[in-house]
Design a protein around this motif. Structure first.
Motif, mmCIF file in Angstrom:
data_model
loop_
_atom_site.group_PDB
_atom_site.id
_atom_site.type_symbol
_atom_site.label_atom_id
_atom_site.label_comp_id
_atom_site.label_asym_id
_atom_site.label_seq_id
_atom_site.Cartn_x
_atom_site.Cartn_y
_atom_site.Cartn_z
ATOM 1 N N ALA A 1 0.825 -1.199 0.000
ATOM 2 C CA ALA A 1 0.000 0.000 0.000
ATOM 3 C C ALA A 1 0.866 1.259 0.000
ATOM 4 C CB ALA A 1 -0.904 -0.008 1.220
ATOM 5 N N LEU A 2 0.276 2.361 -0.456
ATOM 6 C CA LEU A 2 1.007 3.624 -0.512
ATOM 7 C C LEU A 2 1.335 4.165 0.874
ATOM 8 C CD1 LEU A 2 -0.701 5.544 -3.456
ATOM 9 C CD2 LEU A 2 1.391 4.214 -3.469
ATOM 10 N N ASP A 3 0.696 3.640 1.924
ATOM 11 C CA ASP A 3 1.006 4.129 3.267
ATOM 12 C C ASP A 3 2.327 3.564 3.801
ATOM 13 O OD1 ASP A 3 0.057 1.567 3.620
ATOM 14 O OD2 ASP A 3 -1.265 2.068 5.288
ATOM 15 N N LYS A 4 2.975 2.706 3.030
ATOM 16 C CA LYS A 4 4.294 2.179 3.393
ATOM 17 C C LYS A 4 5.384 2.717 2.473
ATOM 18 C CE LYS A 4 2.861 -0.815 6.520
ATOM 19 N NZ LYS A 4 2.957 -0.488 7.912
ATOM 20 N N ILE A 5 5.017 3.647 1.568
ATOM 21 C CA ILE A 5 5.969 4.223 0.622
ATOM 22 C C ILE A 5 6.227 5.678 1.025
ATOM 23 C CG2 ILE A 5 6.459 4.727 -1.796
ATOM 24 C CD1 ILE A 5 6.167 1.751 -1.241
ATOM 25 N N LEU A 6 7.495 6.049 1.096
ATOM 26 C CA LEU A 6 7.890 7.362 1.599
ATOM 27 C C LEU A 6 8.692 8.146 0.577
ATOM 28 C CD1 LEU A 6 9.408 5.987 4.919
ATOM 29 C CD2 LEU A 6 7.069 6.798 4.611
ATOM 30 N N SER A 7 8.541 9.462 0.665
ATOM 31 C CA SER A 7 9.396 10.386 -0.054
ATOM 32 C C SER A 7 10.192 11.134 1.008
ATOM 33 C CB SER A 7 8.549 11.363 -0.871
ATOM 34 O OG SER A 7 9.364 12.398 -1.368
ATOM 35 N N ILE A 8 11.511 11.150 0.866
ATOM 36 C CA ILE A 8 12.370 11.789 1.855
ATOM 37 C C ILE A 8 13.031 12.994 1.198
ATOM 38 C CG2 ILE A 8 14.329 11.483 3.402
ATOM 39 C CD1 ILE A 8 13.696 8.421 3.264
ATOM 40 N N LYS B 1 10.711 2.351 0.749
ATOM 41 C CA LYS B 1 9.759 1.464 1.400
ATOM 42 C C LYS B 1 10.067 1.493 2.888
ATOM 43 C CE LYS B 1 10.481 -2.769 0.385
ATOM 44 N NZ LYS B 1 10.557 -4.139 -0.107
ATOM 45 N N LEU B 2 9.047 1.722 3.715
ATOM 46 C CA LEU B 2 9.216 1.714 5.160
ATOM 47 C C LEU B 2 9.426 0.282 5.626
ATOM 48 C CD1 LEU B 2 9.074 3.127 7.939
ATOM 49 C CD2 LEU B 2 6.616 2.729 7.884
ATOM 50 N N LEU B 3 10.594 0.009 6.233
ATOM 51 C CA LEU B 3 10.884 -1.338 6.717
ATOM 52 C C LEU B 3 10.526 -1.492 8.191
ATOM 53 C CD1 LEU B 3 14.291 -2.082 4.978
ATOM 54 C CD2 LEU B 3 12.013 -2.819 4.301
ATOM 55 N N THR B 4 11.020 -0.574 9.012
ATOM 56 C CA THR B 4 10.740 -0.658 10.437
ATOM 57 C C THR B 4 10.960 0.701 11.089
ATOM 58 O OG1 THR B 4 11.238 -1.859 12.478
ATOM 59 C CG2 THR B 4 13.100 -1.337 11.073
ATOM 60 N N GLN B 5 10.315 0.888 12.232
ATOM 61 C CA GLN B 5 10.513 2.115 12.984
ATOM 62 C C GLN B 5 11.518 1.854 14.096
ATOM 63 O OE1 GLN B 5 6.377 3.227 13.917
ATOM 64 N NE2 GLN B 5 6.735 4.994 12.614
ATOM 65 N N THR B 6 12.289 2.893 14.410
ATOM 66 C CA THR B 6 13.251 2.812 15.492
ATOM 67 C C THR B 6 12.911 3.884 16.518
ATOM 68 O OG1 THR B 6 14.788 4.371 14.458
ATOM 69 C CG2 THR B 6 15.051 2.051 13.884
ATOM 70 N N ARG B 7 13.667 3.932 17.615
ATOM 71 C CA ARG B 7 13.406 4.962 18.627
ATOM 72 C C ARG B 7 13.644 6.360 18.070
ATOM 73 N NH1 ARG B 7 17.057 4.970 22.662
ATOM 74 N NH2 ARG B 7 18.367 3.468 21.588
ATOM 75 N N THR B 8 14.586 6.494 17.170
ATOM 76 C CA THR B 8 14.964 7.818 16.677
ATOM 77 C C THR B 8 14.474 8.117 15.269
ATOM 78 O OG1 THR B 8 17.059 6.932 15.873
ATOM 79 C CG2 THR B 8 17.039 7.848 18.111
ATOM 80 N N GLY B 9 13.722 7.227 14.668
ATOM 81 C CA GLY B 9 13.237 7.445 13.301
ATOM 82 C C GLY B 9 12.753 6.158 12.686
ATOM 83 N N LEU C 1 13.578 2.204 -3.418
ATOM 84 C CA LEU C 1 12.946 1.460 -4.501
ATOM 85 C C LEU C 1 13.762 1.560 -5.786
ATOM 86 C CD1 LEU C 1 9.151 2.277 -3.981
ATOM 87 C CD2 LEU C 1 10.412 0.259 -3.265
ATOM 88 N N LEU C 2 14.765 2.422 -5.799
ATOM 89 C CA LEU C 2 15.625 2.566 -6.974
ATOM 90 C C LEU C 2 16.757 1.550 -6.978
ATOM 91 C CD1 LEU C 2 15.965 6.459 -7.265
ATOM 92 C CD2 LEU C 2 14.614 4.933 -8.704
ATOM 93 N N VAL D 1 4.522 10.557 3.490
ATOM 94 C CA VAL D 1 3.956 9.251 3.155
ATOM 95 C C VAL D 1 3.060 9.471 1.942
ATOM 96 C CG1 VAL D 1 2.552 7.337 4.004
ATOM 97 C CG2 VAL D 1 3.997 8.621 5.586
ATOM 98 N N LEU D 2 3.221 8.663 0.887
ATOM 99 C CA LEU D 2 2.482 8.889 -0.351
ATOM 100 C C LEU D 2 0.973 8.869 -0.159
ATOM 101 C CD1 LEU D 2 5.154 8.933 -1.773
ATOM 102 C CD2 LEU D 2 4.269 7.325 -3.428
ATOM 103 N N SER D 3 0.479 8.067 0.773
ATOM 104 C CA SER D 3 -0.968 7.988 0.991
ATOM 105 C C SER D 3 -1.535 9.272 1.582
ATOM 106 C CB SER D 3 -1.302 6.804 1.895
ATOM 107 O OG SER D 3 -0.722 6.979 3.170
#
Length: 144
Positions: free
Chosen positions: A2-9, A17-25, A31-32, A47-49
């Motif tokens: 889903a687009l809620d797991k795809i990020l633009s930084i 692609k969002l893999l996991t969250q950490t304490r600091t980010g 995807l390239l 988040v694209l969504s």
């Protein structure tokens, strides 16, 4: 995916692609090129969504814009490069979203949308419709 797991930084090319969250980010995977990066909370991340495009009447979610591009292109990559001239990009975008707000949607935004769409297609992420209530799909049981 889903687009809620795809990020633009901001400041980083392409999409992640969002893999996991950490304490600091969080940890994202490009995807390239598949490289993993750690991103702190101070980075500007979208988040694209959650992204929408301004039109003269309302804001249209990015997933709807991607769906319109997919429909126009027959599920293939765009017929125009994200590196095309400003006038060509605007003409193409008018064919997809004729009532977009020209004063608030810039050529740079159109470039990103076209580039993102093609990146998503390259990664077989083509289901842009919003996921609705899944209970309606569940078969009913007549045994009780």
């Amino acid at each position: 995916m889903a687009l809620d797991k795809i990020l633009s930084i901001a400041g980083k090319p392409g999409l992640y692609k969002l893999l996991t969250q950490t304490r600091t980010g969080f940890v994202g995977e490009s995807l390239l090129d598949g490289k993993r990066i750690t991103v702190g909370m101070r980075n500007n991340v979208s988040v694209l969504s959650e992204i929408a495009i301004y039109t003269l009447e309302e804001e249209v979610p990015l997933r709807e814009v991607f769906s319109k591009i997919k429909e126009k292109e027959g599920g293939k990559k765009t017929g125009i490069s994200h590196k095309a001239e400003k006038i060509e990009l605007e003409e193409y975008f008018f064919g997809i979203l004729p009532n977009y707000d020209e004063d608030r949607v810039y050529a740079s935004d159109i470039k990103k949308i076209i580039q993102w769409y093609n990146i998503l297609l390259d990664n077989n992420i083509t289901d842009f419709v919003e996921e609705k209530n899944e209970e309606a799909v569940a078969p009913s049981s007549e045994e009780e």
